[in-house]
Design a protein around this motif. Structure first.
Motif, PDB file in Angstrom:
ATOM      1  N   LEU A 166      -4.635  -5.644 -51.167  1.00  0.00           N
ATOM      2  CA  LEU A 166      -4.207  -6.897 -50.574  1.00  0.00           C
ATOM      3  C   LEU A 166      -4.420  -7.154 -48.980  1.00  0.00           C
ATOM      4  CD1 LEU A 166      -0.820  -7.491 -52.717  1.00  0.00           C
ATOM      5  CD2 LEU A 166      -3.066  -8.529 -52.955  1.00  0.00           C
ATOM      6  N   GLU A 167      -4.271  -6.244 -48.264  1.00  0.00           N
ATOM      7  CA  GLU A 167      -4.535  -6.456 -46.911  1.00  0.00           C
ATOM      8  C   GLU A 167      -5.728  -6.570 -46.452  1.00  0.00           C
ATOM      9  OE1 GLU A 167      -2.773  -2.859 -45.100  1.00  0.00           O
ATOM     10  OE2 GLU A 167      -0.783  -3.209 -45.357  1.00  0.00           O
ATOM     11  N   GLU A 168      -6.774  -5.915 -47.063  1.00  0.00           N
ATOM     12  CA  GLU A 168      -7.943  -6.254 -46.693  1.00  0.00           C
ATOM     13  C   GLU A 168      -8.713  -7.679 -47.223  1.00  0.00           C
ATOM     14  OE1 GLU A 168     -12.511  -4.410 -48.136  1.00  0.00           O
ATOM     15  OE2 GLU A 168     -10.586  -3.445 -48.936  1.00  0.00           O
ATOM     16  N   ARG A 169      -8.026  -8.051 -48.503  1.00  0.00           N
ATOM     17  CA  ARG A 169      -8.482  -9.440 -48.801  1.00  0.00           C
ATOM     18  C   ARG A 169      -7.694 -10.549 -47.893  1.00  0.00           C
ATOM     19  NH1 ARG A 169      -6.624 -11.070 -54.762  1.00  0.00           N
ATOM     20  NH2 ARG A 169      -8.225  -9.090 -55.124  1.00  0.00           N
ATOM     21  N   ALA A 170      -6.490 -10.324 -47.514  1.00  0.00           N
ATOM     22  CA  ALA A 170      -5.998 -11.067 -46.421  1.00  0.00           C
ATOM     23  C   ALA A 170      -6.601 -11.151 -45.269  1.00  0.00           C
ATOM     24  CB  ALA A 170      -4.382 -10.704 -46.232  1.00  0.00           C
ATOM     25  N   ALA A 171      -7.153  -9.964 -44.695  1.00  0.00           N
ATOM     26  CA  ALA A 171      -8.060  -9.772 -43.398  1.00  0.00           C
ATOM     27  C   ALA A 171      -9.279 -10.462 -43.581  1.00  0.00           C
ATOM     28  CB  ALA A 171      -8.281  -8.486 -43.003  1.00  0.00           C
ATOM     29  N   ARG A 172      -9.895 -10.486 -44.817  1.00  0.00           N
ATOM     30  CA  ARG A 172     -11.046 -11.124 -44.993  1.00  0.00           C
ATOM     31  C   ARG A 172     -10.892 -12.592 -45.102  1.00  0.00           C
ATOM     32  NH1 ARG A 172     -12.022  -8.518 -49.184  1.00  0.00           N
ATOM     33  NH2 ARG A 172     -11.512 -10.052 -50.740  1.00  0.00           N
ATOM     34  N   LEU A 173      -9.996 -13.126 -45.863  1.00  0.00           N
ATOM     35  CA  LEU A 173      -9.753 -14.228 -45.773  1.00  0.00           C
ATOM     36  C   LEU A 173      -9.351 -15.134 -44.544  1.00  0.00           C
ATOM     37  CD1 LEU A 173      -7.319 -14.853 -49.132  1.00  0.00           C
ATOM     38  CD2 LEU A 173      -9.933 -15.182 -48.842  1.00  0.00           C
ATOM     39  N   GLU A 174      -8.713 -14.336 -43.463  1.00  0.00           N
ATOM     40  CA  GLU A 174      -8.344 -14.732 -42.234  1.00  0.00           C
ATOM     41  C   GLU A 174      -9.764 -14.736 -41.376  1.00  0.00           C
ATOM     42  OE1 GLU A 174      -6.244 -16.340 -39.150  1.00  0.00           O
ATOM     43  OE2 GLU A 174      -5.479 -15.729 -41.200  1.00  0.00           O
ATOM     44  N   GLU A 176     -12.691 -15.411 -42.829  1.00  0.00           N
ATOM     45  CA  GLU A 176     -13.246 -16.463 -43.491  1.00  0.00           C
ATOM     46  C   GLU A 176     -12.802 -17.729 -42.879  1.00  0.00           C
ATOM     47  OE1 GLU A 176     -13.357 -16.021 -47.629  1.00  0.00           O
ATOM     48  OE2 GLU A 176     -14.684 -14.545 -47.420  1.00  0.00           O
ATOM     49  N   ARG A 177     -11.616 -17.919 -42.725  1.00  0.00           N
ATOM     50  CA  ARG A 177     -10.875 -19.284 -42.302  1.00  0.00           C
ATOM     51  C   ARG A 177     -11.119 -19.391 -40.866  1.00  0.00           C
ATOM     52  NH1 ARG A 177      -6.291 -17.793 -45.462  1.00  0.00           N
ATOM     53  NH2 ARG A 177      -5.446 -16.535 -43.604  1.00  0.00           N
ATOM     54  N   GLU A 178     -11.062 -18.347 -40.144  1.00  0.00           N
ATOM     55  CA  GLU A 178     -11.668 -18.428 -38.553  1.00  0.00           C
ATOM     56  C   GLU A 178     -13.060 -19.049 -38.515  1.00  0.00           C
ATOM     57  OE1 GLU A 178     -10.860 -14.697 -36.673  1.00  0.00           O
ATOM     58  OE2 GLU A 178      -8.719 -14.880 -36.728  1.00  0.00           O
ATOM     59  N   ALA A 179     -14.047 -18.110 -39.607  1.00  0.00           N
ATOM     60  CA  ALA A 179     -15.307 -18.620 -39.416  1.00  0.00           C
ATOM     61  C   ALA A 179     -15.395 -20.301 -39.670  1.00  0.00           C
ATOM     62  CB  ALA A 179     -16.452 -17.771 -40.248  1.00  0.00           C
ATOM     63  N   GLN A 180     -14.762 -20.508 -40.757  1.00  0.00           N
ATOM     64  CA  GLN A 180     -15.020 -21.788 -41.199  1.00  0.00           C
ATOM     65  C   GLN A 180     -14.469 -22.731 -40.156  1.00  0.00           C
ATOM     66  OE1 GLN A 180     -12.677 -21.964 -44.945  1.00  0.00           O
ATOM     67  NE2 GLN A 180     -14.411 -20.986 -46.040  1.00  0.00           N
ATOM     68  N   ALA A 181     -13.442 -22.617 -39.671  1.00  0.00           N
ATOM     69  CA  ALA A 181     -12.775 -23.213 -38.592  1.00  0.00           C
ATOM     70  C   ALA A 181     -13.771 -23.559 -37.268  1.00  0.00           C
ATOM     71  CB  ALA A 181     -11.466 -22.827 -37.905  1.00  0.00           C
ATOM     72  N   LYS A 182     -14.510 -22.366 -37.002  1.00  0.00           N
ATOM     73  CA  LYS A 182     -15.407 -22.567 -35.897  1.00  0.00           C
ATOM     74  C   LYS A 182     -16.601 -23.374 -36.266  1.00  0.00           C
ATOM     75  CE  LYS A 182     -14.760 -18.001 -34.036  1.00  0.00           C
ATOM     76  NZ  LYS A 182     -15.126 -16.528 -33.650  1.00  0.00           N
ATOM     77  N   VAL A 183     -17.163 -23.340 -37.650  1.00  0.00           N
ATOM     78  CA  VAL A 183     -18.306 -24.035 -38.253  1.00  0.00           C
ATOM     79  C   VAL A 183     -17.611 -25.619 -38.207  1.00  0.00           C
ATOM     80  CG1 VAL A 183     -19.558 -24.652 -40.285  1.00  0.00           C
ATOM     81  CG2 VAL A 183     -19.308 -22.310 -39.383  1.00  0.00           C
ATOM     82  N   ALA A 184     -16.417 -25.859 -38.424  1.00  0.00           N
ATOM     83  CA  ALA A 184     -16.013 -27.249 -38.649  1.00  0.00           C
ATOM     84  C   ALA A 184     -15.798 -27.906 -37.109  1.00  0.00           C
ATOM     85  CB  ALA A 184     -14.545 -27.336 -39.213  1.00  0.00           C
ATOM     86  N   VAL A 185     -15.519 -27.023 -36.276  1.00  0.00           N
ATOM     87  CA  VAL A 185     -15.351 -27.439 -34.697  1.00  0.00           C
ATOM     88  C   VAL A 185     -16.525 -27.673 -34.085  1.00  0.00           C
ATOM     89  CG1 VAL A 185     -14.621 -26.639 -32.561  1.00  0.00           C
ATOM     90  CG2 VAL A 185     -13.234 -26.298 -34.239  1.00  0.00           C
ATOM     91  N   ALA A 186     -17.637 -26.689 -34.567  1.00  0.00           N
ATOM     92  CA  ALA A 186     -19.236 -27.165 -34.153  1.00  0.00           C
ATOM     93  C   ALA A 186     -19.604 -28.436 -34.520  1.00  0.00           C
ATOM     94  CB  ALA A 186     -19.848 -26.026 -34.363  1.00  0.00           C
ATOM     95  N   ALA A 187     -19.388 -28.649 -36.072  1.00  0.00           N
ATOM     96  CA  ALA A 187     -19.796 -29.884 -36.722  1.00  0.00           C
ATOM     97  C   ALA A 187     -19.129 -31.312 -36.247  1.00  0.00           C
ATOM     98  CB  ALA A 187     -19.614 -29.638 -38.061  1.00  0.00           C
TER      99      ALA A 187
END
Length: 399
Positions: A166-174, A176-187
């Motif tokens: 669960l911790e690994e999944r939460a870290a991975r999702l975090e 991914e959210r950071e990466a998606q946020a960066k992509v959204a900001v760049a777009a």
């Protein structure tokens, strides 16, 4: 109490050593009071010490401690050292190996937990008159604690693995959210940059042309100069309105009054854009082919910005006495745009690299806009002179 709990968690070996000392105390009392022959009593001392040491070191090396406990159990059988309080270490080690050791060691601990009660019952069967039924009952009750210890340890292992997952999944999702946020900001930054480029490049270009014309005819034709100044004023207000809308996107809070922000340009405003360009001195032939109909907002904005950027480039690079034409074609499954000029034009590299007064974002912005709606763009010199921009915008994105 919380501080004590945190201290014990930080020093697990110290806590295990405390229990080992306590276990050694009970075992020492057994050694003193138990009736044994001298040889088993002497052999029981190192066995008790080893079992207590196994309890103290169980978390540091679970597999090695399991081997030590197994050797001690076999030594008890050989030396005839009866079951004693120190044998409680076997239960503790079975639990520890099942909870912390690898899978192979855990299976060995289970086998030892099943074999130890059987061997002890066979080696020390109890009174001679004991029946087989009582012997079997004693064997069952002796085996149950070992099995429970192993099952409890294995369940702890499973729960820890589940929490780790669960911790690994939460870290991975975090991440991914950071990466998606960066992509959204760049777009979003790229989108705002395209909008600002189109607004500033077009409107400022119109204002510069009108200002030069007004300065040239100020004395000879005051009325024409006044019209040029009115055009500059209107164009400036339009640019400010569009920039106010774009800057509103960058603000953290939503505006209290939406009337301060103009809507996105659409296909219907291309006619007004052409009239504005004509008023700035550039002849433009504008035609619509097909039946006009409502289009997706992204397609309409893309079409407007392409025409705006193309006419701006024509005015900047087309040369003197240049003329342009704009064709807007409605297809069943899309919208076609064709913008041409008959001036000297400029090489493709000049448009892409910016030329003497640009920053090289004209065609790049066009291609980005067209790509966002799944369309195609073709831009380059036209046979016979001039420049041509052709775009096909589908009604539904294709990628």
């Amino acid at each position: 109490m919380q501080r004590l709990y945190d201290f014990l968690r930080r020093h697990p070996t110290g806590l295990d050593s405390f229990w080992a000392v306590l276990l050694f105390g009970f075992s020492l009392l057994w050694l003193i009071r138990a009736p044994m022959h001298p040889i088993p009593r002497i052999g029981a001392v190192p066995i008790v010490l080893a079992l207590c040491a196994a309890v103290a070191l169980r978390r540091r090396a679970p597999e090695k401690v399991l081997l030590l406990v197994t050797v001690c159990g076999l030594a008890q059988v050989v030396l005839d050292v009866a079951v004693n309080p120190a044998d409680f270490a076997m239960l503790v080690v079975a639990y520890t190996v099942a909870a912390q050791g690898d899978r192979r060691a855990s299976r060995c601990a289970l086998a030892a937990a099943l074999a130890a009660p059987v061997i002890a019952t066979l080696r020390w069967p109890g009174p001679e008159h004991q029946t087989s039924v009582r012997w079997a009952i004693a064997l069952v009750f002796t085996t149950i604690p070992f099995i429970l210890a192993w099952v409890l340890g294995d369940s702890v292992r499973t729960r820890r693995a589940y929490y780790a997952q669960l911790e690994e999944r939460a870290a991975r999702l975090e991440k991914e959210r950071e990466a998606q946020a960066k992509v959204a900001v760049a777009a979003e930054r790229a989108r705002i940059a395209r909008e600002l480029h189109d607004v500033v490049a077009h409107n400022v270009s119109v204002m510069v042309v009108q200002a030069d014309g007004a300065a040239y005819v100020m004395d000879a034709a005051p009325e024409q100069a006044r019209q040029a100044l009115e055009t500059i004023s209107g164009t400036g207000r339009q640019a400010l309105a569009e920039m106010r809308r774009l800057l509103g996107v960058l603000r953290s809070g939503a505006p209290s009054d939406d009337s301060d922000y103009v809507p996105q340009p659409d296909v219907e405003q291309i006619d007004d854009l052409v009239e504005q360009v004509r008023g700035a001195g550039l002849p433009v032939d504008f035609k619509i082919v097909g039946s006009p109909r409502p289009l997706p907002s992204g397609v309409e904005l893309t079409a407007y910005r392409i025409v705006q950027e193309a006419l701006t480039n024509t005015r900047k690079h087309g040369g003197p006495d240049v003329g342009a034409s704009v064709r807007l074609t409605y297809f069943d499954d899309g919208l076609g745009l064709l913008v041409e000029d008959d001036g000297r034009g400029a090489q493709r590299e000049m448009y892409e690299d910016g030329g003497a007064d640009g920053q090289g974002h004209g065609l790049i912005g066009m291609r980005e806009r067209v790509g966002m709606v799944g369309g195609t763009l073709d831009a380059g010199p036209r046979p016979g002179g001039g420049f041509r921009i052709s775009a096909l915008l589908p009604l539904k994105p294709t990628g």
